[in-house]
Motif scaffolding. Sequence first.
Motif, PDB file in Angstrom:
ATOM      1  N   LEU A 178     -10.168   1.337  -6.819  1.00 49.50           N
ATOM      2  CA  LEU A 178      -9.454   2.104  -5.814  1.00 49.50           C
ATOM      3  C   LEU A 178      -9.596   3.599  -6.087  1.00 49.50           C
ATOM      4  O   LEU A 178      -9.418   4.047  -7.222  1.00 49.50           O
ATOM      5  N   SER A 206      -3.376   9.995   1.265  1.00 46.50           N
ATOM      6  CA  SER A 206      -2.747   8.891   1.993  1.00 46.50           C
ATOM      7  C   SER A 206      -2.502   9.219   3.460  1.00 46.50           C
ATOM      8  O   SER A 206      -2.362   8.310   4.278  1.00 46.50           O
ATOM      9  N   ARG A 212       2.041   1.882  -3.374  1.00 46.56           N
ATOM     10  CA  ARG A 212       0.964   2.367  -4.224  1.00 46.56           C
ATOM     11  C   ARG A 212       0.715   3.847  -4.017  1.00 46.56           C
ATOM     12  O   ARG A 212       0.572   4.619  -4.947  1.00 46.56           O
ATOM     13  N   TRP A 213       0.693   4.264  -2.734  1.00 45.53           N
ATOM     14  CA  TRP A 213       0.447   5.680  -2.444  1.00 45.53           C
ATOM     15  C   TRP A 213       1.636   6.543  -2.840  1.00 45.53           C
ATOM     16  O   TRP A 213       1.480   7.698  -3.231  1.00 45.53           O
ATOM     17  N   TYR A 265      -9.541  -6.881   1.403  1.00 42.19           N
ATOM     18  CA  TYR A 265      -8.536  -6.068   0.719  1.00 42.19           C
ATOM     19  C   TYR A 265      -8.268  -6.637  -0.665  1.00 42.19           C
ATOM     20  O   TYR A 265      -8.015  -7.828  -0.818  1.00 42.19           O
ATOM     21  N   GLU A 285      -7.960   6.739  -5.952  1.00 36.49           N
ATOM     22  CA  GLU A 285      -6.618   7.282  -5.781  1.00 36.49           C
ATOM     23  C   GLU A 285      -6.622   8.751  -5.386  1.00 36.49           C
ATOM     24  O   GLU A 285      -5.565   9.325  -5.113  1.00 36.49           O
ATOM     25  N   TYR A 300     -12.816   2.931  -2.007  1.00 35.69           N
ATOM     26  CA  TYR A 300     -13.158   2.527  -3.369  1.00 35.69           C
ATOM     27  C   TYR A 300     -14.343   3.341  -3.871  1.00 35.69           C
ATOM     28  O   TYR A 300     -15.215   3.750  -3.104  1.00 35.69           O
ATOM     29  N   ALA A 320       0.825  -1.205   0.000  1.00 33.20           N
ATOM     30  CA  ALA A 320       0.000   0.000   0.000  1.00 33.20           C
ATOM     31  C   ALA A 320       0.857   1.252   0.000  1.00 33.20           C
ATOM     32  O   ALA A 320       0.544   2.236  -0.664  1.00 33.20           O
ATOM     33  N   GLU A 374      -8.808   1.742   3.230  1.00 30.41           N
ATOM     34  CA  GLU A 374      -8.848   1.583   1.779  1.00 30.41           C
ATOM     35  C   GLU A 374     -10.187   2.111   1.289  1.00 30.41           C
ATOM     36  O   GLU A 374     -11.242   1.745   1.821  1.00 30.41           O
ATOM     37  N   GLU A 397      -5.807   1.553   9.312  1.00 28.47           N
ATOM     38  CA  GLU A 397      -5.578   1.447   7.875  1.00 28.47           C
ATOM     39  C   GLU A 397      -6.901   1.664   7.145  1.00 28.47           C
ATOM     40  O   GLU A 397      -7.942   1.163   7.578  1.00 28.47           O
TER      41      GLU A 397
END
Length: 279
Positions: A211, A217, A23-24, A194, A213, A229, A20, A227, A225
């Motif tokens: 996701l 972050s 990704r960020w 996840y 984006e 979507y 993760a 996530e 944590e």
Amino acid sequence: MPVPPAPPRRRRPSARVLRAVGRWTAAVGRWTAAVTVFGVFCAGTAYGITRLERHEVPGLATESDGRWKYPRLTLPALPSGSPRPFAQGNEGEIHHADPRELLIPLPEGAEEDERAGKDGGLPPAKGDWVTVEDYTGLYAKGEHEELRQRLADDAVRHIAARGWVMPDGTRTSVHLLRFNSGAVADDFHTDAVYGGLAPGLTLETAPGSELDESWPSKAAPENVEIEVYDEPKPRGETHTRQAYLLAGDTVALIVQTRKGTAPAVPFRQTVILQAQLLG
């Protein structure tokens, strides 16, 4: 002389977390928004959380930004001698408070769904226990049996939920799943919900989610944590946003839907405030 509370213990980064982070890192150059989330803690077992100021939530800057008016958040008192979930010595990262009391409170103007607690309706606005079947019913039918078995294997202890409808038609549901330890919750979160660029489970109302984006972050409080979507365009008549939170022994699912477009501001606000309550 009273002994000051121990500082929060940070979780060891898992391979999932490291993925993760990568990704960020790739996305961070596109985003300049940063947010600092403060928790105000007292020395006792009951402590409050300040309501986020407008400039502290991503995307909230003007008086007409659409932010909902939530009451000041206050964590429930813990049983005598019980540590906070991320205090040193709480190896299982257990939330000792009643999960129903950790559900985010209703914002001003919220109303109960007329079908609350019934098939197809939101959870009760007052917040209450719901069944495994209520939770699995949120997902595509083809995933119900496997998800029920996974929850049985992981021995989910409780599922608490709250739902409400706002005057503009936005529908919100919050589910908190409590497991026997942070390790078990982490396994469920990693293996079941996840999914990286797409959620690991498909909501019945949002089969094409990806996701988000645009989520900053740095918006997650320490030890939580997140996530997020979203449904990309073109989409159907209803727009769904969803977020998963992992906080110690608890996994949370937050879903907001609305005909047309579900605004990002109240969704982000709800996710961050719920994360504060769990962190």
